[in-house]
Design a protein around this motif. Structure first.
Motif, PDB file in Angstrom:
ATOM      1  N   GLU A   9     -10.305  -5.479  12.102  1.00 57.80           N
ATOM      2  CA  GLU A   9      -9.316  -4.700  12.848  1.00 57.80           C
ATOM      3  C   GLU A   9      -9.974  -3.716  13.811  1.00 57.80           C
ATOM      4  O   GLU A   9      -9.497  -3.531  14.926  1.00 57.80           O
ATOM      5  CB  GLU A   9      -8.378  -3.971  11.890  1.00 57.80           C
ATOM      6  N   ILE A  10     -11.055  -3.082  13.387  1.00 55.17           N
ATOM      7  CA  ILE A  10     -11.775  -2.168  14.276  1.00 55.17           C
ATOM      8  C   ILE A  10     -12.292  -2.950  15.478  1.00 55.17           C
ATOM      9  O   ILE A  10     -12.193  -2.500  16.618  1.00 55.17           O
ATOM     10  CB  ILE A  10     -12.928  -1.451  13.538  1.00 55.17           C
ATOM     11  N   PHE A  16     -14.311   3.970  -1.662  1.00 54.86           N
ATOM     12  CA  PHE A  16     -12.922   3.517  -1.704  1.00 54.86           C
ATOM     13  C   PHE A  16     -11.974   4.488  -1.002  1.00 54.86           C
ATOM     14  O   PHE A  16     -11.134   4.074  -0.207  1.00 54.86           O
ATOM     15  CB  PHE A  16     -12.473   3.288  -3.151  1.00 54.86           C
ATOM     16  N   GLN A  17     -12.107   5.783  -1.266  1.00 57.36           N
ATOM     17  CA  GLN A  17     -11.206   6.762  -0.639  1.00 57.36           C
ATOM     18  C   GLN A  17     -11.381   6.779   0.876  1.00 57.36           C
ATOM     19  O   GLN A  17     -10.405   6.944   1.618  1.00 57.36           O
ATOM     20  CB  GLN A  17     -11.432   8.156  -1.229  1.00 57.36           C
ATOM     21  N   GLU A  18     -12.597   6.606   1.329  1.00 57.06           N
ATOM     22  CA  GLU A  18     -12.859   6.558   2.781  1.00 57.06           C
ATOM     23  C   GLU A  18     -12.222   5.304   3.388  1.00 57.06           C
ATOM     24  O   GLU A  18     -11.662   5.361   4.480  1.00 57.06           O
ATOM     25  CB  GLU A  18     -14.366   6.569   3.058  1.00 57.06           C
ATOM     26  N   ARG A  19     -12.323   4.170   2.668  1.00 56.63           N
ATOM     27  CA  ARG A  19     -11.694   2.934   3.155  1.00 56.63           C
ATOM     28  C   ARG A  19     -10.193   3.130   3.307  1.00 56.63           C
ATOM     29  O   ARG A  19      -9.592   2.680   4.279  1.00 56.63           O
ATOM     30  CB  ARG A  19     -11.971   1.774   2.200  1.00 56.63           C
ATOM     31  N   LYS A  20      -9.587   3.797   2.311  1.00 56.11           N
ATOM     32  CA  LYS A  20      -8.147   4.056   2.375  1.00 56.11           C
ATOM     33  C   LYS A  20      -7.812   4.917   3.592  1.00 56.11           C
ATOM     34  O   LYS A  20      -6.803   4.688   4.267  1.00 56.11           O
ATOM     35  CB  LYS A  20      -7.669   4.737   1.088  1.00 56.11           C
ATOM     36  N   GLY A  21      -8.658   5.894   3.895  1.00 56.46           N
ATOM     37  CA  GLY A  21      -8.434   6.748   5.058  1.00 56.46           C
ATOM     38  C   GLY A  21      -8.533   5.982   6.369  1.00 56.46           C
ATOM     39  O   GLY A  21      -7.709   6.171   7.275  1.00 56.46           O
ATOM     40  N   ILE A  22      -9.529   5.129   6.478  1.00 54.43           N
ATOM     41  CA  ILE A  22      -9.682   4.310   7.691  1.00 54.43           C
ATOM     42  C   ILE A  22      -8.494   3.372   7.832  1.00 54.43           C
ATOM     43  O   ILE A  22      -7.950   3.196   8.923  1.00 54.43           O
ATOM     44  CB  ILE A  22     -11.012   3.528   7.674  1.00 54.43           C
ATOM     45  N   PHE A  23      -8.048   2.779   6.719  1.00 51.11           N
ATOM     46  CA  PHE A  23      -6.890   1.890   6.746  1.00 51.11           C
ATOM     47  C   PHE A  23      -5.672   2.655   7.279  1.00 51.11           C
ATOM     48  O   PHE A  23      -4.942   2.149   8.127  1.00 51.11           O
ATOM     49  CB  PHE A  23      -6.602   1.347   5.343  1.00 51.11           C
ATOM     50  N   LYS A  24      -5.479   3.879   6.801  1.00 46.33           N
ATOM     51  CA  LYS A  24      -4.336   4.687   7.247  1.00 46.33           C
ATOM     52  C   LYS A  24      -4.440   4.976   8.741  1.00 46.33           C
ATOM     53  O   LYS A  24      -3.438   4.953   9.461  1.00 46.33           O
ATOM     54  CB  LYS A  24      -4.257   5.982   6.454  1.00 46.33           C
ATOM     55  N   GLN A  25      -5.646   5.245   9.235  1.00 43.23           N
ATOM     56  CA  GLN A  25      -5.836   5.489  10.664  1.00 43.23           C
ATOM     57  C   GLN A  25      -5.487   4.245  11.483  1.00 43.23           C
ATOM     58  O   GLN A  25      -4.888   4.345  12.542  1.00 43.23           O
ATOM     59  CB  GLN A  25      -7.275   5.886  10.962  1.00 43.23           C
ATOM     60  N   LEU A  26      -5.880   3.089  10.983  1.00 40.91           N
ATOM     61  CA  LEU A  26      -5.642   1.847  11.719  1.00 40.91           C
ATOM     62  C   LEU A  26      -4.175   1.435  11.720  1.00 40.91           C
ATOM     63  O   LEU A  26      -3.659   0.943  12.708  1.00 40.91           O
ATOM     64  CB  LEU A  26      -6.478   0.702  11.128  1.00 40.91           C
ATOM     65  N   PHE A  27      -3.511   1.620  10.575  1.00 37.44           N
ATOM     66  CA  PHE A  27      -2.166   1.066  10.416  1.00 37.44           C
ATOM     67  C   PHE A  27      -1.079   2.112  10.178  1.00 37.44           C
ATOM     68  O   PHE A  27       0.080   1.761  10.003  1.00 37.44           O
ATOM     69  CB  PHE A  27      -2.149   0.058   9.262  1.00 37.44           C
ATOM     70  N   GLU A  28      -1.461   3.397  10.164  1.00 34.77           N
ATOM     71  CA  GLU A  28      -0.509   4.476   9.915  1.00 34.77           C
ATOM     72  C   GLU A  28       0.301   4.212   8.650  1.00 34.77           C
ATOM     73  O   GLU A  28       1.498   4.430   8.587  1.00 34.77           O
ATOM     74  CB  GLU A  28       0.414   4.667  11.130  1.00 34.77           C
ATOM     75  N   ASN A  29      -0.394   3.702   7.640  1.00 31.38           N
ATOM     76  CA  ASN A  29       0.242   3.357   6.370  1.00 31.38           C
ATOM     77  C   ASN A  29      -0.770   3.591   5.255  1.00 31.38           C
ATOM     78  O   ASN A  29      -1.921   3.200   5.367  1.00 31.38           O
ATOM     79  CB  ASN A  29       0.677   1.887   6.398  1.00 31.38           C
ATOM     80  N   LYS A  30      -0.304   4.225   4.188  1.00 28.04           N
ATOM     81  CA  LYS A  30      -1.193   4.479   3.051  1.00 28.04           C
ATOM     82  C   LYS A  30      -1.271   3.242   2.169  1.00 28.04           C
ATOM     83  O   LYS A  30      -0.293   2.519   2.014  1.00 28.04           O
ATOM     84  CB  LYS A  30      -0.663   5.646   2.211  1.00 28.04           C
ATOM     85  N   LEU A  31      -2.430   3.021   1.600  1.00 31.95           N
ATOM     86  CA  LEU A  31      -2.586   1.969   0.599  1.00 31.95           C
ATOM     87  C   LEU A  31      -2.127   2.510  -0.743  1.00 31.95           C
ATOM     88  O   LEU A  31      -2.510   3.611  -1.127  1.00 31.95           O
ATOM     89  CB  LEU A  31      -4.052   1.545   0.481  1.00 31.95           C
ATOM     90  N   SER A  32      -1.330   1.728  -1.454  1.00 28.48           N
ATOM     91  CA  SER A  32      -0.886   2.173  -2.777  1.00 28.48           C
ATOM     92  C   SER A  32      -1.824   1.672  -3.871  1.00 28.48           C
ATOM     93  O   SER A  32      -1.657   1.990  -5.031  1.00 28.48           O
ATOM     94  CB  SER A  32       0.534   1.672  -3.039  1.00 28.48           C
ATOM     95  N   PHE A  33      -2.807   0.909  -3.486  1.00 29.23           N
ATOM     96  CA  PHE A  33      -3.761   0.315  -4.416  1.00 29.23           C
ATOM     97  C   PHE A  33      -4.660   1.398  -4.994  1.00 29.23           C
ATOM     98  O   PHE A  33      -5.199   2.222  -4.271  1.00 29.23           O
ATOM     99  CB  PHE A  33      -4.591  -0.708  -3.634  1.00 29.23           C
ATOM    100  N   GLU A  52      -2.803  -9.445   4.035  1.00 28.57           N
ATOM    101  CA  GLU A  52      -2.455 -10.658   4.783  1.00 28.57           C
ATOM    102  C   GLU A  52      -1.301 -10.393   5.736  1.00 28.57           C
ATOM    103  O   GLU A  52      -1.284 -10.923   6.845  1.00 28.57           O
ATOM    104  CB  GLU A  52      -2.102 -11.798   3.827  1.00 28.57           C
ATOM    105  N   SER A  53      -0.318  -9.595   5.310  1.00 29.41           N
ATOM    106  CA  SER A  53       0.840  -9.327   6.159  1.00 29.41           C
ATOM    107  C   SER A  53       0.442  -8.620   7.441  1.00 29.41           C
ATOM    108  O   SER A  53       1.093  -8.769   8.471  1.00 29.41           O
ATOM    109  CB  SER A  53       1.903  -8.520   5.398  1.00 29.41           C
ATOM    110  N   TYR A  54      -0.618  -7.842   7.413  1.00 26.69           N
ATOM    111  CA  TYR A  54      -1.077  -7.144   8.609  1.00 26.69           C
ATOM    112  C   TYR A  54      -1.785  -8.095   9.583  1.00 26.69           C
ATOM    113  O   TYR A  54      -1.935  -7.779  10.747  1.00 26.69           O
ATOM    114  CB  TYR A  54      -2.018  -5.987   8.255  1.00 26.69           C
ATOM    115  N   GLN A  55      -2.218  -9.224   9.088  1.00 27.05           N
ATOM    116  CA  GLN A  55      -2.926 -10.171   9.958  1.00 27.05           C
ATOM    117  C   GLN A  55      -1.972 -11.063  10.714  1.00 27.05           C
ATOM    118  O   GLN A  55      -2.386 -11.741  11.637  1.00 27.05           O
ATOM    119  CB  GLN A  55      -3.900 -11.016   9.137  1.00 27.05           C
TER     120      GLN A  55
END
Length: 132
Positions: free
Chosen positions: A25-26, A59-76, A128-131
Motif C-alpha cells: 500500500e505504501i 505490532f503497535q507501530e504496524r497498527k498505527g501505519i495501517f490507521k494512517q493508510l486506511f483511516e481505520n483501526k485494526l481490531s486484531f 483482503e477487502s482493502y485490496q
C-alpha cells in the motif's frame, strides 16, 4: 503443544501478511509499487525506508501505519500471540479453551480456540477487502 504451535503460526502468518500488505500500500500511494525491491537512490531515501521497516517490526507501530493508510483501526489483538511467542509451553489448553497470562498486565485470560481462529480469519478477510 501442536495446537498451540499452529495458533502461533496462524498469528505469525497474519502479521507477515500485514507487513507485506502495508508495504504494498505504501508503494501504491508513493506511485512506485516496487519501491521495496529497488535500491534506495540517496541516504535520505534509505533512512526513510529504514524508519518504516523498523516500525513494521512492532505490532503497535504496524497498527498505527495501517490507521494512517486506511483511516481505520485494526481490531486484531496480539495478547495471545505474544504469550505463545514468548513461551509456547506456558499457556494451557482444555476442551478447546486456551488459558494464558497476559505478558504486560499479568492478568489471567482464557479464550475459545474456535473464536480465536475466527478472529484470525476475519483479520485476513479484512486485509483482503482493502485490496479489492
Amino acid at each position: 503443544l501442536v495446537k498451540k504451535s499452529l495458533i502461533l503460526a496462524a498469528f505469525s502468518i497474519c502479521e507477515s501478511y500485514l507487513v507485506d500488505f502495508i508495504k504494498l500500500e505504501i508503494g501504491k500511494k508513493d506511485g512506485n509499487p516496487k519501491i521495496w525491491d529497488v535500491e534506495p537512490k540517496s541516504i535520505i531515501e534509505n533512512n526513510g525506508r529504514k524508519k518504516i521497516l523498523d516500525k513494521l517490526k512492532k505490532f503497535q507501530e504496524r497498527k498505527g501505519i495501517f490507521k494512517q493508510l486506511f483511516e481505520n483501526k485494526l481490531s486484531f489483538t496480539s495478547e495471545e500471540r505474544n504469550t505463545l511467542a514468548h513461551d509456547v509451553t506456558t499457556p494451557t489448553l482444555d476442551n478447546n479453551i486456551i488459558f494464558y497470562t497476559n505478558i504486560k498486565s499479568g492478568e489471567e485470560k482464557e479464550e475459545d480456540v474456535s473464536q480465536l481462529m475466527k478472529s484470525i480469519l476475519n483479520f485476513a478477510d479484512l486485509l483482503e477487502s482493502y485490496q479489492l
